[in-house]
Design a protein around this motif. Structure first.
Motif, short mmCIF file in Angstrom:
data_model
loop_
_atom_site.label_atom_id
_atom_site.label_comp_id
_atom_site.label_asym_id
_atom_site.label_seq_id
_atom_site.Cartn_x
_atom_site.Cartn_y
_atom_site.Cartn_z
N HIS A 60 0.84 -1.29 -0.04
CA HIS A 60 -0.20 0.01 -0.07
C HIS A 60 0.87 1.23 -0.01
CE1 HIS A 60 0.93 0.28 4.34
NE2 HIS A 60 0.64 -0.69 4.44
N PRO A 61 0.38 2.23 -0.30
CA PRO A 61 1.16 3.57 -0.54
C PRO A 61 1.65 4.23 0.72
CG PRO A 61 -1.21 4.19 -1.01
CD PRO A 61 -1.02 2.54 -0.93
N ASP A 62 2.67 4.87 0.91
CA ASP A 62 3.18 5.69 2.11
C ASP A 62 2.95 4.94 3.37
OD1 ASP A 62 3.51 7.68 0.26
OD2 ASP A 62 1.46 8.16 0.32
N PRO A 63 3.67 3.60 3.40
CA PRO A 63 3.40 2.92 4.84
C PRO A 63 4.04 3.70 6.02
CG PRO A 63 5.04 1.83 3.40
CD PRO A 63 4.26 2.87 2.50
N LEU A 64 5.07 4.31 5.71
CA LEU A 64 5.65 5.06 6.87
C LEU A 64 4.88 6.22 7.23
CD1 LEU A 64 7.89 5.48 8.84
CD2 LEU A 64 9.20 6.68 7.24
N ARG A 189 8.06 12.69 1.41
CA ARG A 189 7.53 11.10 1.67
C ARG A 189 8.10 10.11 0.93
NH1 ARG A 189 1.09 11.59 1.20
NH2 ARG A 189 1.48 13.58 1.83
N MET A 190 8.43 10.36 -0.29
CA MET A 190 8.92 9.11 -1.39
C MET A 190 10.42 8.75 -1.07
SD MET A 190 6.30 8.80 -2.96
CE MET A 190 6.99 7.79 -4.07
N ARG A 191 11.21 9.65 -0.06
CA ARG A 191 12.48 8.95 -0.19
C ARG A 191 13.00 8.70 1.36
NH1 ARG A 191 16.73 12.56 -1.55
NH2 ARG A 191 16.01 14.02 -0.16
N ILE A 192 11.92 8.99 2.52
CA ILE A 192 12.49 8.65 3.79
C ILE A 192 12.09 7.50 4.21
CG2 ILE A 192 12.45 9.64 5.95
CD1 ILE A 192 12.32 12.42 5.07
N SER A 193 12.71 6.71 4.88
CA SER A 193 12.58 5.31 5.39
C SER A 193 12.66 5.42 7.02
CB SER A 193 13.59 4.21 4.81
OG SER A 193 14.67 4.57 5.42
#
Length: 304
Positions: A60-64, A189-193
């Motif tokens: 699913h999108p954007d789990p974090l 939101r796309m690059r941070i884990s």
């Protein structure tokens, strides 16, 4: 009602489709946006998309981001009830297929003392792209806005206005770290884990509040309206400097006693803002984009 859907059909199907669209959103409203499984979507509609986080190999999108939004919902509940529930699991959530969308999250949390578990349903509304600007609600759809973020003070020497958070208090009040993580993930939101967030180190946190009747050591825990000034380092996905560079973020929170809504707005100081002043709502509803979309769908450039 989604009139863009209705226009794809001839007049003979319009009335039936109108009723189907109205019935769909009426049933969504009955569930407050949370329990939409099994609600039939009208043909060609733009529904809430349901994500079951427990399905095998589910993606699913954007789990974090969803996990942080769930934690923000618990933070709002703990502020109101004086509890200390911790997030155990995100069970499911629903959202629109849009850049900015409300998130309807069902989660499981645990009281660390009694070990009892409880299910919560939290709505988080996004208000801005690439900046943390949120309203956190529980089963309530009335919106609440936050004032613009203040400037970074020249110093924090006024002990009646500012409170420097002790390191031990940082450990016991993890909502400060949550605010920092929300700012960073909202910014990019796309690059941070999770791994990136684990490397963050808060150098200093200062609380400002208008609750002048509270002694400084209680402002941190009890102030419903506050500004949090955070200096941190360890951010490896930076566009300016490196992980050793000290950075600053300001977070303003307002808790509305009448509605029970928690509004949080934060931004990085001196960092490049992704998207600039880009407004996705204006962009995707601009005449040029709407015309191109109709042409791609094989429809006339202008609606009848």
């Amino acid at each position: 009602m989604d009139m863009s859907v209705i226009m794809r059909y001839g007049d003979d199907k319009t009335e039936k489709l109108c009723l189907e669209v109205e019935d769909y959103w009426a049933r969504v409203d009955e569930s407050d946006g949370f329990d939409v499984e099994g609600i039939q979507v009208p043909p060609g509609g733009t529904p809430l998309i349901h994500y079951d986080c427990h399905l095998p190999n589910s993606r699913h999108p954007d789990p974090l981001l969803v996990k942080l939004y769930a934690s923000a919902g618990l933070h709002r509940y703990n502020m109101l009830e004086g509890t200390n529930f911790k997030l155990v699991d995100v069970m499911k959530f629903n959202k629109l297929m849009m850049h900015l969308s409300p998130f309807y999250i069902t989660l499981l949390a645990q009281d660390p003392v009694s070990r009892s578990q409880q299910t919560f349903q939290v709505q988080v509304d996004e208000h801005c792209l690439s900046t943390m600007d949120l309203t956190v609600l529980i089963l309530d759809l009335k919106s609440f806005s936050v004032e613009e973020s203040p400037e970074w003070p020249s110093d924090f020497n006024d002990g009646k206005r500012f409170y420097r958070v002790k390191e031990s208090e940082l450990r016991n009040n993890d909502w400060i770290s949550l605010y920092l993580q929300l700012v960073l993930v909202s910014h990019d939101r796309m690059r941070i884990s999770d791994s990136d967030l684990s490397k963050l180190k808060i150098v200093e946190a200062v609380i400002e509040t208008k609750d002048d009747m509270l002694p400084p050591n209680e402002r941190l825990l009890n102030a419903k309206t506050a500004i949090v000034y955070i200096t941190f380092k360890g951010f490896t996905k930076c566009r300016i400097g490196d992980e050793h560079t000290e950075r600053k973020t300001i977070v303003r929170r307002i808790f509305d006693e009448d509605t029970g809504h928690l509004s949080i707005k934060g931004e990085l100081i001196g960092e490049y803002k992704l998207g600039g002043d880009f407004d996705p709502g204006c962009y995707f509803n601009s005449p040029a984009i709407l015309k191109a979309r109709r042409i791609c769908q094989g429809l006339p450039p202008q609606p009848f």
